[in-house]
Structure formats: structure tokens, C-alpha cells
Scaffold this active site. Sequence first.
Site, mmCIF file in Angstrom:
data_model
loop_
_atom_site.group_PDB
_atom_site.id
_atom_site.type_symbol
_atom_site.label_atom_id
_atom_site.label_comp_id
_atom_site.label_asym_id
_atom_site.label_seq_id
_atom_site.Cartn_x
_atom_site.Cartn_y
_atom_site.Cartn_z
ATOM 1 N N THR A 179 -11.063 47.498 -81.394
ATOM 2 C CA THR A 179 -9.926 46.892 -82.093
ATOM 3 C C THR A 179 -9.617 47.628 -83.390
ATOM 4 O O THR A 179 -8.460 47.872 -83.715
ATOM 5 C CB THR A 179 -10.221 45.402 -82.388
ATOM 6 O OG1 THR A 179 -10.515 44.749 -81.147
ATOM 7 C CG2 THR A 179 -9.043 44.724 -83.046
ATOM 8 N N HIS A 205 -2.372 45.981 -77.006
ATOM 9 C CA HIS A 205 -3.065 44.730 -76.675
ATOM 10 C C HIS A 205 -3.446 44.820 -75.214
ATOM 11 O O HIS A 205 -2.700 45.361 -74.402
ATOM 12 C CB HIS A 205 -2.130 43.529 -76.876
ATOM 13 C CG HIS A 205 -2.625 42.271 -76.221
ATOM 14 N ND1 HIS A 205 -3.439 41.378 -76.871
ATOM 15 C CD2 HIS A 205 -2.455 41.790 -74.957
ATOM 16 C CE1 HIS A 205 -3.733 40.383 -76.033
ATOM 17 N NE2 HIS A 205 -3.145 40.612 -74.860
#
EC number: 2.7.4.6
Length: 141
Positions: free
Chosen positions: A93, A117
Site C-alpha cells: 500500500t 485499488h
Amino acid sequence: MAIERTLSIIKPDAVAKNVIGQIYSRFEGAGLKIVASRMAHLSRADAEKFYAVHAARPFFKDLVDFMISGPVMIQVLEGEGAILKNRDLMGATDPKKAEKGTIRADFADSIDANAVHGSDAAETAAVEVAFFFPEMNVYSR
């Protein structure tokens, strides 16, 4: 390994950098098929609903603001182990912690503007795919 579907979003930062094609090439190079795809500029209501699981988190408002800051590219990826394969392609991330050669290491600027995402599990993927694509708009090939 089973054939799976997963949702992928190319976020506003990566769309603005004009790297959609490069990211799509990575999906396809890893054996994933793009079985649905569309560009959208999310409304605040849609972004809040999509990320509702994070509503109580301190970063929620910033996440929603970022996701509505520009167009996104939304796609459904299909292939063997698609969920994990896509997560491996994306990288950590935080792009500073992402392995070299991952999408986030190559195209993301920060933990907030992190380019992509991807669904994190089969159950999540099913809900996320249904959110953006009614079943009639997803085509196995």
C-alpha cells in the site's frame, strides 16, 4: 488454482499520469484478462458508499476526497488466482515499501496517492465487482 474475478481501480493519480496502458499491460502480462472496464468520475456518494468499510477510520475523508479528485479507470480482472496475482502486481500500500517493479513502486507517489485499488479477498471482490458492474456487463473470454 481456481479462476477468479477481482476488482481493480486505477486511481486519479495514475490516470493523470497517463499510465493506464502500462498498467493494463502488466495485468495482461501476468495472465489476467480484462473482462469489464470503464472510466468514471466518482461522485462523493459513490466513493463514500464504496469505501463505507473505512467510514470510521481517520483517513476516510481524505480517501474519498482523493477518489473524487479526477477520473478513475475501473476494471474486472479474471484469471487463475486473480485476487492474489493482482495484489502481487500492485505491491505494498505504501509505495516506499513496495517491491521494485510493482505498480505502486513504479507509479505511486504516496500512501494516499498510491495508483491502484484491488480487492483483498473473494468475498470483497464479489461485492466490489457487483458495485460497479451489473453481471450483464462482465464478459468471460
